[in-house]
Design a protein around this motif. Sequence first.
Motif, PDB file in Angstrom:
ATOM      1  N   VAL A 150      -5.507   2.844  -7.181  1.00 22.10           N
ATOM      2  CA  VAL A 150      -5.655   1.683  -7.944  1.00 22.10           C
ATOM      3  C   VAL A 150      -5.535   0.507  -7.052  1.00 22.10           C
ATOM      4  CG1 VAL A 150      -5.162   0.240 -10.055  1.00 22.10           C
ATOM      5  CG2 VAL A 150      -4.995   2.552 -10.051  1.00 22.10           C
ATOM      6  N   HIS A 151      -6.521  -0.582  -7.092  1.00 21.43           N
ATOM      7  CA  HIS A 151      -6.406  -1.686  -6.155  1.00 21.43           C
ATOM      8  C   HIS A 151      -6.195  -2.998  -7.073  1.00 21.43           C
ATOM      9  CE1 HIS A 151      -6.851  -4.324  -2.794  1.00 21.43           C
ATOM     10  NE2 HIS A 151      -7.652  -4.991  -3.605  1.00 21.43           N
ATOM     11  N   LEU A 200      -1.787  -4.976  -4.374  1.00 18.51           N
ATOM     12  CA  LEU A 200      -1.237  -3.703  -4.163  1.00 18.51           C
ATOM     13  C   LEU A 200      -2.436  -2.574  -4.496  1.00 18.51           C
ATOM     14  CD1 LEU A 200       0.770  -4.535  -7.577  1.00 18.51           C
ATOM     15  CD2 LEU A 200       1.550  -4.863  -5.249  1.00 18.51           C
ATOM     16  N   THR A 201      -2.399  -1.633  -3.581  1.00 18.65           N
ATOM     17  CA  THR A 201      -3.154  -0.402  -3.136  1.00 18.65           C
ATOM     18  C   THR A 201      -2.237   0.588  -3.569  1.00 18.65           C
ATOM     19  OG1 THR A 201      -4.595  -1.800  -1.953  1.00 18.65           O
ATOM     20  CG2 THR A 201      -4.973   0.329  -1.828  1.00 18.65           C
ATOM     21  N   LEU A 202      -2.374   1.415  -4.561  1.00 19.16           N
ATOM     22  CA  LEU A 202      -1.182   2.260  -4.974  1.00 19.16           C
ATOM     23  C   LEU A 202      -1.966   3.381  -5.588  1.00 19.16           C
ATOM     24  CD1 LEU A 202       0.908  -0.255  -6.976  1.00 19.16           C
ATOM     25  CD2 LEU A 202       1.261   0.466  -4.492  1.00 19.16           C
ATOM     26  N   MET A 203      -1.399   4.829  -5.210  1.00 16.38           N
ATOM     27  CA  MET A 203      -1.835   5.773  -5.639  1.00 16.38           C
ATOM     28  C   MET A 203      -0.817   6.436  -6.847  1.00 16.38           C
ATOM     29  SD  MET A 203      -2.149   9.644  -4.068  1.00 16.38           S
ATOM     30  CE  MET A 203      -3.115   8.919  -2.515  1.00 16.38           C
ATOM     31  N   VAL A 239       0.760  -1.242  -0.035  1.00 21.12           N
ATOM     32  CA  VAL A 239      -0.002   0.082   0.001  1.00 21.12           C
ATOM     33  C   VAL A 239       1.058   1.109  -0.115  1.00 21.12           C
ATOM     34  CG1 VAL A 239      -1.804   1.098   1.035  1.00 21.12           C
ATOM     35  CG2 VAL A 239      -1.650  -1.307   1.344  1.00 21.12           C
ATOM     36  N   ALA A 240       0.630   2.188  -0.889  1.00 20.37           N
ATOM     37  CA  ALA A 240       1.577   3.259  -1.138  1.00 20.37           C
ATOM     38  C   ALA A 240       1.074   4.540  -1.863  1.00 20.37           C
ATOM     39  CB  ALA A 240       2.953   2.799  -1.689  1.00 20.37           C
TER      40      ALA A 240
END
Length: 279
Positions: free
Chosen positions: A204-205, A148-151, A120-121
């Motif tokens: 985005v996940h 993955l949970t990403l900005m 997560v980032a």
Amino acid sequence: MATIDGLPPLREVIAAHELVAKKQLGQNFLLDLNLTAKIARMAGDLSGCDVLEVGPGPGGLTRGLLVEGARRVLAVEKDPRCLPALAEIAARYPGRLDVVNGDAMEVDVLAHLTQPIKIVANLPYNVGTELLIRWLTPKVWPPVWQSLTLMFQKEVAERIVAKPRSDHYGRLALLAQWRCDAKIVMHLPPEAFTPAPKVHSAVVHLTRLEEPRFPADEAILQRVTAMAFNQRRKMLRSSLKAWGPDIEERLVSAGIQPTQRAEEISLEGFCALARALAE
């Protein structure tokens, strides 16, 4: 949020440690702790997971991950100026936050985590896409991470979830959707950040699949999509002609018309082409 974890608001933390965001490090700090907690929740249940966070900065998302119950957070931060702020968070959560001062592009941090693992980032803008591709293309699949949970910048997020015949469709969409379920779960305006970037952002996940969606050799799939989308407006028989004199025959055997363009071909079609090229 500050009253929940007993730590000061992020604006106070940034002022106390004189943390001016550096453009060369791709830094844009997200100060709203309600938003960082919401991003943490987008990753699902964290209570039994180790979480990798890249680029925590002053620790807004880090605090969200810990409040939402992450078993352990490993935060990789390149900027030594942020370490004292992160140390304050670690002291508030004994044994649950480890901080590595280093470059995520160079440190094999996943080796220091215990499964199950989630990533997560709020990724630094200048390395986000490259890190994503690394996580999507490990030597062994399934990878050690679950999700993955990403900005990202909004445009990059749209490239990850894009469908054929859309402006954003390309190699990134194919690599992500070949092995993951990918969706945009949150949008953020520039004013949510300090300093405010010139672009919108999105989270985005991606949830890994245990097996790729369609069979294909990864190296061939990467190579053929790179060639095809490098000249995306050309017919495939032209953009792939360097593959060999029989490229039209192989395209047809994969169910693709040689006059089609890369943007018209589905993930299933590219995987079929990769298999035809491997014969």
